[in-house]
Design an enzyme around this catalytic site. Sequence first.
Site, PDB file in Angstrom:
ATOM      1  N   CYS A   1       0.822  -1.121   0.493  1.00  0.00           N
ATOM      2  CA  CYS A   1       0.080   0.063   0.429  1.00  0.00           C
ATOM      3  C   CYS A   1       0.488   1.838   0.402  1.00  0.00           C
ATOM      4  O   CYS A   1       0.510   2.244   0.117  1.00  0.00           O
ATOM      5  CB  CYS A   1      -0.728   0.045   1.464  1.00  0.00           C
ATOM      6  SG  CYS A   1      -0.045   0.121   2.701  1.00  0.00           S
TER       7      CYS A   1
ATOM      8  N   GLU B   1      -1.358   1.061  -5.045  1.00  0.00           N
ATOM      9  CA  GLU B   1      -1.926   0.048  -4.530  1.00  0.00           C
ATOM     10  C   GLU B   1      -1.239  -0.919  -5.196  1.00  0.00           C
ATOM     11  O   GLU B   1      -0.960  -0.738  -6.685  1.00  0.00           O
ATOM     12  CB  GLU B   1      -2.993  -0.862  -4.262  1.00  0.00           C
ATOM     13  CG  GLU B   1      -2.736  -1.872  -3.425  1.00  0.00           C
ATOM     14  CD  GLU B   1      -2.788  -1.582  -2.094  1.00  0.00           C
ATOM     15  OE1 GLU B   1      -2.800  -2.497  -1.015  1.00  0.00           O
ATOM     16  OE2 GLU B   1      -3.211  -0.697  -1.691  1.00  0.00           O
TER      17      GLU B   1
END
Length: 366
Positions: A323, A357
Amino acid sequence: MDIEAMVPERYNEQLEVKRQLLQQSFAEFAPPPLEVFASTPEHYRMRAEFRVWHDGDDLYFCVYDPQNKQPVRCDQFVPASRLINEMMLALVTELKPNPTLRHKLFQVDFLSTMSGEILVSLLYHRQLDSNWQTQALAMKQRLSAQFHVDIIGRARKQKIVLERDFVTEQLEVNGQRYLYKQVENSFTQPNAGVACKMLQWAQDCTRNSKGDLLELYCGNGNFSIALAQNFDKVLATELAKPSVESAQYNIAINKIPNLQIIRMSAEEFSQAVTTDRQFRRLAGIDLSSYHCNTIFVDPPRAGLDQQTVGMVQGYDNILYISCNPETLKNNLEPLCQSHRISRFALFDQFPYTDHIETGVLLERIK
């Protein structure tokens, strides 16, 4: 989130900017062509939080605008699921004329699912009493005529659950349906549509794998449950107790026989594998019986610590979901000394933001 940037017609432009940034940022590692998994431009968020604004007899939701640094009235919210938007309207209609339920209410959190369930958490700057509970239960019964809804009341050191504090999500992955218990105030993937694409990609990366899988940071079992079909056995670790309990529940309802969850951090597991440190939580688990050629990691924003990077490097195949591209790059510097990137993906979990992401599959250099 920039309120003015949330223009569905410009979504593809914004995604293209992210694609170019990610390719340029990782060029030094010579990755293969980037696979891009887009979000729907509207109604993609399964969870959302709103401040509650009181203006005389009026009451409405607000979001914070970082540009103007002011709260902005929000009767509907484009990123939130259609179910959340429908519940926003219904809930305001219920709260406005009810002095008990609106008194010192300052925030409402929504957790919705693709399966049609929704959880509403009401947060207060006061202690909640039996009168609140009676009024909240009556509201739940009225809303239940239209919604599959559960309601929670929260105040300082207080949590009142009227029936359930979780929802059950259903995600379809390569023609198979997986069920996931998602507990209020615990981590869940916010963009369910992209979450399905992430699971499909991970399944595809590990298809025809040999041996067993080790997963660190498994959460509620989101990935490990979907990946178990590609391995003989799966051993997964997670530190947060609510997530471990949800993972055990999810293993049972999905009938996954070859998945074992251990409650410990990635750092602790690294110590158990690479040193002689003993852990009671590993009692009865024979680590030597696992023949893991593949490791899957989905760490927090800080990425992998140095010891865990060293441990991860010992596996032939490393599947890494990140992330935070910056900490992923930091981890790739040592990992790419022994491995090469064979798959490279962008998952747009958070449209209209700078958040990216990233997924990489690394294979040992022969």
